[in-house]
Design a protein around this motif. Structure first.
Motif, PDB file in Angstrom:
ATOM      1  N   ASP A 459      18.738   6.136   3.529  1.00 29.96           N
ATOM      2  CA  ASP A 459      18.283   4.985   4.307  1.00 29.96           C
ATOM      3  C   ASP A 459      19.408   4.541   5.237  1.00 29.96           C
ATOM      4  O   ASP A 459      20.551   4.435   4.803  1.00 29.96           O
ATOM      5  CB  ASP A 459      17.922   3.841   3.355  1.00 29.96           C
ATOM      6  N   ASP A 460      19.033   4.293   6.508  1.00 30.56           N
ATOM      7  CA  ASP A 460      20.049   3.966   7.513  1.00 30.56           C
ATOM      8  C   ASP A 460      20.803   2.681   7.200  1.00 30.56           C
ATOM      9  O   ASP A 460      21.994   2.573   7.481  1.00 30.56           O
ATOM     10  CB  ASP A 460      19.401   3.816   8.895  1.00 30.56           C
ATOM     11  N   VAL A 461      20.105   1.696   6.666  1.00 31.96           N
ATOM     12  CA  VAL A 461      20.743   0.398   6.448  1.00 31.96           C
ATOM     13  C   VAL A 461      21.393   0.318   5.066  1.00 31.96           C
ATOM     14  O   VAL A 461      22.555  -0.036   4.931  1.00 31.96           O
ATOM     15  CB  VAL A 461      19.707  -0.735   6.621  1.00 31.96           C
ATOM     16  N   LEU A 462      20.651   0.690   4.044  1.00 34.00           N
ATOM     17  CA  LEU A 462      21.143   0.511   2.678  1.00 34.00           C
ATOM     18  C   LEU A 462      21.919   1.713   2.161  1.00 34.00           C
ATOM     19  O   LEU A 462      22.500   1.659   1.082  1.00 34.00           O
ATOM     20  CB  LEU A 462      19.968   0.217   1.735  1.00 34.00           C
ATOM     21  N   GLY A 463      21.920   2.798   2.915  1.00 32.72           N
ATOM     22  CA  GLY A 463      22.542   4.016   2.406  1.00 32.72           C
ATOM     23  C   GLY A 463      21.535   4.821   1.595  1.00 32.72           C
ATOM     24  O   GLY A 463      21.254   5.973   1.873  1.00 32.72           O
ATOM     25  N   GLU A 464      20.970   4.152   0.581  1.00 35.43           N
ATOM     26  CA  GLU A 464      19.921   4.758  -0.235  1.00 35.43           C
ATOM     27  C   GLU A 464      18.879   3.706  -0.567  1.00 35.43           C
ATOM     28  O   GLU A 464      19.205   2.525  -0.725  1.00 35.43           O
ATOM     29  CB  GLU A 464      20.495   5.220  -1.590  1.00 35.43           C
ATOM     30  N   ARG A 465      17.642   4.154  -0.697  1.00 31.30           N
ATOM     31  CA  ARG A 465      16.575   3.341  -1.281  1.00 31.30           C
ATOM     32  C   ARG A 465      16.008   4.103  -2.445  1.00 31.30           C
ATOM     33  O   ARG A 465      16.245   5.298  -2.582  1.00 31.30           O
ATOM     34  CB  ARG A 465      15.436   3.155  -0.276  1.00 31.30           C
ATOM     35  N   SER A 466      15.183   3.434  -3.257  1.00 31.81           N
ATOM     36  CA  SER A 466      14.649   4.144  -4.424  1.00 31.81           C
ATOM     37  C   SER A 466      13.210   4.545  -4.205  1.00 31.81           C
ATOM     38  O   SER A 466      12.426   3.821  -3.591  1.00 31.81           O
ATOM     39  CB  SER A 466      14.770   3.269  -5.663  1.00 31.81           C
ATOM     40  N   CYS A 467      12.872   5.731  -4.689  1.00 32.58           N
ATOM     41  CA  CYS A 467      11.495   6.192  -4.651  1.00 32.58           C
ATOM     42  C   CYS A 467      11.106   6.622  -6.060  1.00 32.58           C
ATOM     43  O   CYS A 467      11.830   7.403  -6.685  1.00 32.58           O
ATOM     44  CB  CYS A 467      11.364   7.362  -3.675  1.00 32.58           C
ATOM     45  N   ALA A 468       9.996   6.094  -6.544  1.00 32.29           N
ATOM     46  CA  ALA A 468       9.513   6.499  -7.871  1.00 32.29           C
ATOM     47  C   ALA A 468       8.445   7.561  -7.693  1.00 32.29           C
ATOM     48  O   ALA A 468       7.421   7.319  -7.059  1.00 32.29           O
ATOM     49  CB  ALA A 468       8.949   5.295  -8.610  1.00 32.29           C
ATOM     50  N   TYR A 469       8.692   8.753  -8.206  1.00 33.98           N
ATOM     51  CA  TYR A 469       7.672   9.797  -8.256  1.00 33.98           C
ATOM     52  C   TYR A 469       6.950   9.657  -9.583  1.00 33.98           C
ATOM     53  O   TYR A 469       7.592   9.636 -10.646  1.00 33.98           O
ATOM     54  CB  TYR A 469       8.308  11.181  -8.138  1.00 33.98           C
ATOM     55  N   VAL A 470       5.622   9.504  -9.498  1.00 33.10           N
ATOM     56  CA  VAL A 470       4.855   9.174 -10.690  1.00 33.10           C
ATOM     57  C   VAL A 470       3.802  10.253 -10.958  1.00 33.10           C
ATOM     58  O   VAL A 470       3.085  10.657 -10.042  1.00 33.10           O
ATOM     59  CB  VAL A 470       4.145   7.806 -10.507  1.00 33.10           C
ATOM     60  N   VAL A 471       3.746  10.701 -12.188  1.00 35.73           N
ATOM     61  CA  VAL A 471       2.597  11.491 -12.644  1.00 35.73           C
ATOM     62  C   VAL A 471       1.699  10.492 -13.366  1.00 35.73           C
ATOM     63  O   VAL A 471       2.109   9.895 -14.374  1.00 35.73           O
ATOM     64  CB  VAL A 471       3.030  12.620 -13.606  1.00 35.73           C
ATOM     65  N   ALA A 472       0.495  10.300 -12.791  1.00 36.58           N
ATOM     66  CA  ALA A 472      -0.372   9.243 -13.328  1.00 36.58           C
ATOM     67  C   ALA A 472      -1.156   9.735 -14.535  1.00 36.58           C
ATOM     68  O   ALA A 472      -1.381  10.925 -14.718  1.00 36.58           O
ATOM     69  CB  ALA A 472      -1.322   8.760 -12.242  1.00 36.58           C
ATOM     70  N   ARG A 473      -1.530   8.758 -15.349  1.00 41.32           N
ATOM     71  CA  ARG A 473      -2.456   9.029 -16.456  1.00 41.32           C
ATOM     72  C   ARG A 473      -3.778   8.404 -15.992  1.00 41.32           C
ATOM     73  O   ARG A 473      -3.869   7.199 -15.853  1.00 41.32           O
ATOM     74  CB  ARG A 473      -1.917   8.333 -17.704  1.00 41.32           C
ATOM     75  N   GLY A 474      -4.778   9.246 -15.700  1.00 39.20           N
ATOM     76  CA  GLY A 474      -6.040   8.725 -15.173  1.00 39.20           C
ATOM     77  C   GLY A 474      -5.870   8.256 -13.743  1.00 39.20           C
ATOM     78  O   GLY A 474      -5.111   8.857 -12.974  1.00 39.20           O
ATOM     79  N   THR A 475      -6.522   7.144 -13.394  1.00 39.87           N
ATOM     80  CA  THR A 475      -6.456   6.638 -12.019  1.00 39.87           C
ATOM     81  C   THR A 475      -5.028   6.192 -11.702  1.00 39.87           C
ATOM     82  O   THR A 475      -4.463   5.380 -12.451  1.00 39.87           O
ATOM     83  CB  THR A 475      -7.389   5.416 -11.853  1.00 39.87           C
ATOM     84  N   PRO A 476      -4.440   6.706 -10.608  1.00 34.68           N
ATOM     85  CA  PRO A 476      -3.065   6.295 -10.289  1.00 34.68           C
ATOM     86  C   PRO A 476      -2.980   4.788 -10.028  1.00 34.68           C
ATOM     87  O   PRO A 476      -3.842   4.235  -9.346  1.00 34.68           O
ATOM     88  CB  PRO A 476      -2.743   7.075  -9.008  1.00 34.68           C
ATOM     89  N   PRO A 477      -1.954   4.117 -10.548  1.00 33.80           N
ATOM     90  CA  PRO A 477      -1.750   2.704 -10.204  1.00 33.80           C
ATOM     91  C   PRO A 477      -1.221   2.611  -8.777  1.00 33.80           C
ATOM     92  O   PRO A 477      -0.725   3.599  -8.244  1.00 33.80           O
ATOM     93  CB  PRO A 477      -0.674   2.265 -11.197  1.00 33.80           C
ATOM     94  N   THR A 478      -1.341   1.452  -8.148  1.00 38.57           N
ATOM     95  CA  THR A 478      -0.752   1.286  -6.823  1.00 38.57           C
ATOM     96  C   THR A 478       0.708   0.866  -6.991  1.00 38.57           C
ATOM     97  O   THR A 478       1.144   0.489  -8.096  1.00 38.57           O
ATOM     98  CB  THR A 478      -1.476   0.186  -6.030  1.00 38.57           C
TER      99      THR A 478
END
Ligand code: OOB
Length: 526
Positions: A459-478
């Motif tokens: 990320d240009d401003v923060l250096g890094e941001r976080s991304c959560a990669y999720v394997v959902a159980r059933g309908t993915p949550p938002t």
């Protein structure tokens, strides 16, 4: 007191004394000296309040007596959860006096972190800002709750103060303060800093930065953090007879006028705030603001980009100093007078001639000069173990006592270090450290999350941001569902994933570990 604490081996302690790093003084003496030498000088400015050294000292003494009268004393831990207010200082010195140990919670911490800290440190008291005082209900086992501001049903900190004698103080090898580690995986660890080692940290960094009686240090970053607290920060300022100015947040609209009004000479920022200040200084309205008193801007906590570094002196009119440090100890600074290439492109070199640094491969062999490797360090102000963490310590320190920083660095022939990344799974979000494993565990508690991997994305401003990669159980949550879940658990906001991506499965390496690097290239399911 010594339970859960790993001391330096005797031969090292002897050497550090011989070399004059450890003076066998306690941090309480720092303020005693100040009050004796400069009683009427202003020690701290907090809005309209101005406390002289004599006043800060007498407030700290009265608070120390009051805490003693309530049965709080040597070796007891006190959880401190305060913003940059003058009471932070009177309280901290009161605790130093009686040998009780402040555990410095970070301001964004919420229920999850406070409960964890309370379990780990077993504090006898929780001192909290009024706007956060409801967190006290989450830790009913803590005997005393003292509030700065409106106390509600708890006790106001002013009502603790009492006349008397604070009695005998701690010894110089006792723990002075428990800082929070930003560098480790899993839940936050406690970093025990002794009076001797922290006194050296404060004194040597104040000297390196040229702090003196004319220094007017503005604390913009929250003082619970080692950098603005002691590198040299507010304690370094008070050790040299200077004045600490407490900030009105980091917003240039409020801070630039404060710098002018209080003739601030030095301050410290994390890189994302530097970008905000630089942009503001370029805008016409702000550029009319007079920052001419500012001589030194320290920047640290995460990697400052060289382009931003180069804009500092032309736009803000002050010297830039890069500071690469850690709660665990080691501090690196660029120095006044270093060539531009050093100041802009490196994170400086160690504070002390007896900071022993090694840059090693994952097999712990020294890397060839100039190659990238993990930084290991030991020295007169670098801890030998986390507090009450025997199991974790076995992996976090080498058998000969070096702290494994988890940082990937390159060392220049001139001795400067350049930080290139991390070995451990910690995301550095503009100076806020996100322990990936902790956040993954919290997300796993959501019923629709089957598996999760949190990774840093550039990320240009923060250096890094976080991304959560999720394997959902059933309908993915938002993402909203997941944020609501974390908020419900009471987690510091900076740990919430900036992005959420759904995947069918994770790429894994030969050992079955999630291949985090490969993750961002995965096909996105929704
Ligand atoms: C400071 O302390 P912590 O404990 O919050 O975090 C330490 C970690 C380091 O291990 C490194 O990964 C990162 O923060 N870091 C930097 C950096 N300064 C710290 N990474 C790149 N460039 C820098 N200048 O963050 C801290 C403590 C005392 C002084 C300054 C920073």
């Amino acid at each position: 007191m010594t339970a859960g604490f790993v001391p330096w081996p005797d031969e090292f302690a002897r050497y550090y004394r011989e070399r004059g790093y450890w003076r066998d003084r306690t941090l309480g003496a720092l303020l005693d000296d100040g009050a004796r030498r400069w009683p009427s000088r202003t020690a701290v400015v907090d809005g309209a309040r101005r406390w002289s050294y004599a006043e800060l000292n007498s407030r700290a003494t009265r608070l120390a007596c009051g805490l003693r009268a309530r049965g709080i004393g040597h070796g007891d831990r006190v959880l401190v959860h305060l913003p940059n207010v003058a009471e932070f200082l009177s309280l901290t010195f009161a605790l130093f006096r009686i040998g009780a140990v402040p555990v410095l919670a970070l301001l964004p911490h919420r229920r999850t972190e406070i409960v964890h800290l309370a379990r780990l440190a077993t504090p006898v008291a929780y001192v909290v800002a009024s706007e956060l005082r409801n967190l006290a209900y989450a830790v009913p086992e803590i005997e005393h709750v003292f509030v700065v501001g409106d106390p509600g049903e708890f006790t106001a900190i002013e009502d603790v103060a009492a006349e008397g004698e604070p009695g005998e103080g701690p010894g110089p090898d006792d723990i002075a303060v428990l800082l929070l580690s930003g560098g480790t995986t899993g839940l936050p660890k406690l970093v025990p800093r002794t009076h001797n080692d922290y006194d050296y940290n404060i004194r040597a960094s104040a000297k390196l930065c040229g702090f003196n009686g004319d220094t007017r240090y503005l604390a913009v970053l929250p003082m619970a953090h080692n950098f603005p607290l002691a590198c040299p920060g507010v304690l370094g300022t008070l050790s040299t007879g200077g004045t600490v100015v407490l900030g009105a947040g980091a917003d240039p609209g409020a801070v630039f006028p404060l710098i002018k009004a209080e003739r601030v000479t030095a301050t410290a920022l994390v890189p994302p705030l530097v970008l905000v200040w630089l942009d503001a200084a370029e805008e016409p309205e702000e550029s009319t603001v007079d920052l001419s008193s500012l001589g030194l801007l320290q920047v640290g906590g995460s990697r400052l980009k060289a382009e931003a570094a180069r804009r500092v002196t032309p736009l803000l009119g002050c010297a830039l100093q890069q500071v690469y440090g850690m709660a665990e100890g080691l501090l690196n600074f660029t120095r006044f007078g270093d060539p531009d290439a050093i100041v802009n492109d490196t994170q400086g070199r160690p504070l002390c001639a007896d900071d022993e640094v090694r840059v090693v491969t994952d097999g712990e062999e020294p890397v060839p000069p100039g190659d990238v490797g993990e930084l290991l360090v030991r020295g007169p102000y670098t801890i030998r173990g986390y507090y009450r963490a025997a199991e974790h310590n076995a992996g976090a320190f080498t058998s000969d006592g070096y702290y494994r920083t988890g940082d990937l660095v390159r060392r220049l022939p001139s001795g400067e270090l350049v930080v290139e990344g991390r070995v451990n799974d910690v995301i550095n979000r503009g100076g806020d450290k996100i322990p990936v494993e902790e956040v993954e565990n919290l997300l796993m508690a959501h019923p629709a999350v089957h598996d999760v991997a949190v990774v840093g994305i550039p990320d240009d401003v923060l250096g890094e941001r976080s991304c959560a990669y999720v394997v959902a159980r059933g309908t993915p949550p938002t993402r909203k569902d997941l944020i609501a879940h974390l908020t419900e658990l009471g987690v510091a906001a900076f740990k919430q994933p900036d992005r959420v991506r759904f995947v069918r499965s994770f790429p894994r390496n030969g050992l079955g570990k999630v291949d985090r690097k490969a993750l961002s290239t995965l096909e996105i399911r929704s």
